[in-house]
Design an enzyme around this catalytic site. Structure first.
Site, PDB file in Angstrom:
ATOM      1  N   GLU A   1      -3.926   0.767  10.884  1.00  0.00           N
ATOM      2  CA  GLU A   1      -2.960   0.652  11.833  1.00  0.00           C
ATOM      3  C   GLU A   1      -3.088   1.339  13.256  1.00  0.00           C
ATOM      4  O   GLU A   1      -2.612   2.175  13.914  1.00  0.00           O
ATOM      5  CB  GLU A   1      -1.523   1.493  11.377  1.00  0.00           C
ATOM      6  CG  GLU A   1      -1.244   1.119   9.994  1.00  0.00           C
ATOM      7  CD  GLU A   1       0.223   1.680   9.614  1.00  0.00           C
ATOM      8  OE1 GLU A   1       0.458   2.908  10.226  1.00  0.00           O
ATOM      9  OE2 GLU A   1       1.155   1.198   9.128  1.00  0.00           O
TER      10      GLU A   1
ATOM     11  N   GLU B   1       1.173  -3.731   3.621  1.00  0.00           N
ATOM     12  CA  GLU B   1       2.137  -2.470   3.150  1.00  0.00           C
ATOM     13  C   GLU B   1       3.491  -3.022   3.175  1.00  0.00           C
ATOM     14  O   GLU B   1       4.087  -3.152   4.361  1.00  0.00           O
ATOM     15  CB  GLU B   1       1.928  -1.247   4.029  1.00  0.00           C
ATOM     16  CG  GLU B   1       0.419  -0.683   3.963  1.00  0.00           C
ATOM     17  CD  GLU B   1       0.420   0.619   4.740  1.00  0.00           C
ATOM     18  OE1 GLU B   1       1.544   1.206   4.897  1.00  0.00           O
ATOM     19  OE2 GLU B   1      -0.370   1.272   4.843  1.00  0.00           O
TER      20      GLU B   1
END
Ligand SMILES: *[C@@H]1O[C@H](CO)[C@@H](O)[C@H](O)[C@H]1NC(C)=O
Ligand SMILES: *[C@@H]1O[C@H](CO)[C@@H](O)[C@H](O)[C@H]1NC(C)=O
Ligand SMILES: *[C@@H]1O[C@H](CO)[C@@H](O)[C@H](O)[C@H]1NC(C)=O
Ligand SMILES: *[C@@H]1O[C@H](CO)[C@@H](O)[C@H](O)[C@H]1NC(C)=O
Ligand SMILES: *[C@@H]1O[C@H](CO)[C@@H](O)[C@H](O)[C@H]1NC(C)=O
Ligand SMILES: *[C@@H]1O[C@H](CO)[C@@H](O)[C@H](O)[C@H]1NC(C)=O
Ligand SMILES: *[C@@H]1O[C@H](CO)[C@@H](O)[C@H](O)[C@H]1NC(C)=O
Ligand SMILES: *[C@@H]1O[C@H](CO)[C@@H](O)[C@H](O)[C@H]1NC(C)=O
Length: 845
Positions: free
Chosen positions: A180, A249
């Site tokens: 991320e 995710e």
């Protein structure tokens, strides 16, 4: 002899086949493994968040849930304890975990990071690296890049050595670098961009033979695949058309913080998001988390992430399937898999069927056809025509038609049972009598500096810089002199201690007496502490036990976020307010019991414990020790800490973790009674637990227990009632099901009837009790128009009086039963025109 050789070569052949290397590649549609396109359902299970004894069961539960792949991060700070000093034992045995996945015949996605965030302490980066001179995390910075590359290479080589990459015949099909970073790249300006590219290149140069991914990294260079993390990823497109659409995710719930609420994401919405993803061309999907588990010891990130990392995941913290979520998703996976071939190899068209309703239809030259029809309206059900048939779609739902005709699954129609789960207290057995409490031995710590002070300084220090996270605790002490002429001494009104801190918590003591606790809330670290205190004429000692509660896990320059006091004042003296901030403060890192290792091995003998028949209540800074038996049975075990304050706990030297049954300050209107699954989810949408302790129970893995003679140790910081501490067992005490006549029945298909019944869908309710328990009673059964939820079903106006008899006949004394909603079972002429349903609640024992 000949036979033996034959067998041997056969064995070798089998071994060879199992271990043969696989070619993992990809294109814009999917991963391609040995020339076969793959539609993959993946599940995050983090190895250090459970114990090795649980791994095979967790992986098997995922497999039974229709999962093909396990996904895990690699936790750098659990592995590289100091530069070049590696640890792979116990919960950190990564190779054993990967082999467990391989033995289950599943794939593995290895997210090496090595920065991981993950609500894990310091985002997974070792704290020592912050103190290597010149280091700035996650940017173009030589010391950081040097250690990151060194660790990444170490892990890759370890995996290669054990032949764990698919290219070597192992389970690892994808590896991840960084995590991320796209959110933060710009904060690091040009260096951020350079770092991201360097990380990608460094990863690719590792030559693993499997593709690399970067999540939320929009500038990931080829051949690295950028992937999506979110509650919904149907609208996501990779930055290059040659990359498959991968969802690393999907959050089926959310994490908790001490003092926060308990988030839940409804199964219907999770299923909706997954179905939408595959409807819109996705090919790899991962649940983060599938089993969240436990942040044992001091591994929780912060500030304030709870020890439980349950995450409302399909498998609960204790390893039990969470029903209906686990079951609903299992049926979803089955429905999607029925479409796999045509989804991946066919052509697709999307057809608008009216406002908010669209069908994506996949066909191939063999005549195969699969359709996903979605209604994204968050309020209104819709009835639409598709291929000359009429379909009813509840609001915010997707129907799956593996043959373009029959709906085998709708995301809003939950046919899976709901389990009734309880934490059942254990009465204790001690020398053949039942007692209500453990027998505690205690040791009390003196508030303030113990042993030799570490240093004295005018003013304050940063907690993290000082403890280097070797402990949560840092003592600060100073003293003030109070003249006999002070007015407050005569009037009896107390002066007020006023403290400002950037985090995370503190316990204040004056002249050895506990005065109160202050702390931040949520993930908001700063706080003020304001408490009347007892001062006396003469010298007064102010002792502040300042603490961190898990280090920052992410954010730009998160490695520089500090914590600690900024101001200490006393108000209400003759001189007005006295500022102690620049006084000489004496410091001591940690508490004495930690230093003496009172919780482990020989450390237990480093003090003389005092036996107590009635341990003192509300006594701060106390160590407790009890010899305990393992709770009977094989259910998972929790420690009930409802009546304690805050501290740390161990069993047989294994770290249970931080406990803090801190109540959420939310009012009941900030929580929901029933959650409406319809509409976009956010972590605060379906909270429960307002006004309750965020975490009352603390998981103690079964494998840590011996049958008897176990040593339970606690360090209590501020005081509680140790007589109320108990083990509880997590038990499934019942099962409920609610199924309507118009519900699809993919589960029957998945039970072996491997073709879609084209003539008739027979909806059914299925109830199963865990292990070798049986359905011992039917508490409620109504076919007709029952209402309510599991535990509070009510009969409606329409009710078949034979409901209980029929359910009892099908289910009593069985471990598992199916009740079909057929005419043979239930009255066909009951309340005509109504879509009838069956609600059942059964007791397991
Ligand atoms: C792996 O598969 C891809 C795509 O099918 C192919 O282009 C490539 O040559 C294969 N590599 C090996 C080593 O077989
Ligand atoms: C529908 O399909 C067309 C043509 O393949 C495509 O351009 C468009 O983006 C699709 N729309 C949606 C909402 O997926
Ligand atoms: C729908 O019905 C029409 C008229 O009977 C027919 O021409 C058409 O082929 C049918 N379509 C499908 C997909 O069955
Ligand atoms: C948390 O603390 C902040 C700052 O002190 C405050 O504004 C907020 O209302 C608190 N939240 C709760 C839920 O107590
Ligand atoms: C911690 O120490 C470093 C090095 O001495 C210093 O640069 C940094 O500002 C300190 N951090 C905090 C939060 O005080
Ligand atoms: C209060 O003020 C007087 C006069 O400035 C000073 O002598 C005394 O030390 C002060 N008392 C305290 C407790 O600081
Ligand atoms: C425990 O008590 C014994 C007997 O009084 C004494 O000899 C010993 O030094 C004590 N041990 C510790 C660690 O204080
Ligand atoms: C209940 O079941 C019995 C036995 O099958 C049947 O004779 C009776 O008609 C049923 N009662 C109702 C109200 O359907």
């Amino acid at each position: 002899m000949k036979l033996c050789l034959c067998l041997l070569s056969l064995l070798l052949l089998v071994t060879f086949t199992v271990a043969s290397s696989a070619n993992v590649s990809y294109d814009g549609r999917s991963l391609i493994i040995d020339a076969q396109r793959k539609l993959l359902i993946s599940a995050s299970i983090h190895y250090p968040r459970s114990v090795p004894a649980m791994w095979p069961g967790l992986v098997q539960t995922a497999k039974e849930g229709g999962v093909d792949v396990i996904e895990t991060y690699v936790f750098w700070n659990g592995h590289e304890l100091s530069p070049g000093n590696y640890y792979f034992g116990g919960r950190f045995d990564l190779v054993k975990f990967a082999q467990t996945v391989q033995q289950a015949g599943m794939y593995l996605i290895l997210r090496i990071g090595p920065f991981v965030a993950a609500e894990w302490n310091f985002g997974g980066v070792p704290v020592w690296l912050h103190y290597v001179p010149g280091t700035v995390f996650r940017t173009y910075n030589q010391p950081f890049m040097y250690h990151m590359q060194k660790f990444t290479t170490y892990i890759v080589n370890l995996m290669k050595q054990e032949k764990l990459f698919a290219s070597q015949g192992g389970p690892i099909i994808l590896a991840q670098i960084e995590n991320e970073y796209g959110y933060y790249e710009n904060f690091y300006k040009e260096d951020g961009k350079k770092y991201a590219l360097w990380a990608a290149k460094m990863a690719v140069s590792q030559n693993t033979g499997v593709p690399w991914i970067m999540c939320q990294q929009w500038d990931a260079p080829d051949p690295v695949i950028d992937t999506c993390n979110s509650f919904y990823c149907d609208q996501f497109t990779p930055t290059s058309p040659n990359r498959p659409k991968i969802w690393t995710e999907n959050w089926p719930g959310w994490f908790k913080t001490f003092g926060g609420r308990d988030p839940h994401r409804p199964a219907e919405d999770v299923a909706f998001s997954v179905a939408r993803f595959f409807q819109k061309g996705g090919s790899v999907h991962n649940y983060y988390m599938y089993h969240g588990g436990t942040n044992f010891g001091r591994t929780a990130g912060g500030p304030f992430i709870t020890t439980s990392y349950d995450y409302d995941a399909p498998v609960d913290e204790y390893g039990l399937p969470r029903l209906p979520k686990w079951g609903h998703l299992k049926e979803l996976h089955r429905a999607i898999k029925l479409c796999e071939h045509v989804l991946l190899n066919g052509k697709s068209v999307n057809i608008s069927l009216g406002p908010s309703v669209e069908a994506d239809v996949y066909t191939d030259s063999s005549g195969a056809c699969a359709a996903f029809i979605s209604n994204v309206d968050d309020k209104n059900d819709k009835t639409v025509e598709f291929r000359n048939a009429s379909f009813h779609l509840p609001a915010w739902s997707v129907s799956i038609l593996p043959d373009c005709k029959n709906v085998v699954f709708n995301t809003a129609k939950v046919t899976s049972q709901t389990s009734v789960v309880a934490m059942v207290p254990e009465s204790l057995q001690q020398s053949d009598k039942v007692v209500n409490s453990f027998k505690w031995d205690i040791v009390k710590e003196k508030p303030g500096i113990w042993g030799k002070a570490d240093f004295v300084k005018n003013g304050f220090v940063d907690l993290i810089n000082t403890t280097k996270d070797t402990t949560d605790y840092l003592w600060h002490t100073t003293s003030i002199f109070v003249s006999e002429n002070e007015e407050f001494l005569k009037k009896g009104n107390k002066p007020v201690l006023l403290i400002e801190s950037t985090g995370h918590a503190l316990h204040a003591f004056v002249n050895q007496e506990y005065e109160g606790t202050g702390s931040g809330n949520g993930t908001h670290a700063p706080f003020t502490f304001k408490n009347p205190i007892s001062l006396r004429a003469g010298k007064n000692e102010i002792a502040l036990l300042c603490l961190t509660v898990g280090l920052q896990t992410a954010g730009p320059f998160y490695d520089f976020v500090g914590a600690g006091l900024t101001s200490v004042k006393i108000k209400g003296l003759n001189n007005g307010t006295i500022d102690l901030s620049s006084y000489a403060w004496t410091y001591k890192i940690g508490v004495q019991g930690e230093y003496l290792r009172l919780y482990q091995g020989n450390g237990l003998n480093n003090v003389n414990w005092t036996s107590t028949s009635e341990p003192p209540k509300m006594q701060p800074l106390t160590w407790y020790k009890a010899i305990v038996d393992a709770p009977p049975g094989d259910e998972p075990v929790g420690l009930d800490m409802l009546h304690m304050g805050k501290g740390l706990a161990w069993l047989n030297g294994e770290e249970i973790g931080r406990y803090w049954p801190r109540k959420s300050e939310f009012k009941s209107e900030d929580c929901v009674k029933e959650c409406d699954y319809r509409g976009k989810f956010n972590p605060d949408k379906c909270d429960t637990g307002c006004g309750e302790p965020t975490q009352r129970w603390y998981h103690v893995p079964r494998s840590w227990f011996k049958p008897s003679g176990n040593i339970l140790v606690l360090f209590e910081e501020k005081g509680g009632d140790p007589e109320k501490i108990k083990f509880v067992r997590r038990k499934v005490s019942g099962a409920c099901a609610l199924v309507a006549e118009d519900y699809p029945s993919v589960a029957l298909v998945s039970q072996g009837e491997d073709k879609i019944q084209s003539n008739k869908n027979i909806p059914f309710a299925r109830l199963a009790c865990p292990g070798n328990t049986r359905i011992s009673a039917v508490k409620f059964a109504s076919f007709g128009s029952p209402s309510g939820t599991c535990g509070s079903y009510l009969k409606g106006d329409c009710h078949d009086p034979n409901s209980s008899t029929i359910v009892e006949k099908a289910c009593l004394n069985k471990n598992d039963c199916v009740i079909k909603l057929t005419e043979e079972n239930f009255k066909s002429n009951l309340c005509p025109g109504l879509s009838r349903k069956l609600a059942v609640e059964a007791v397991c024992s």
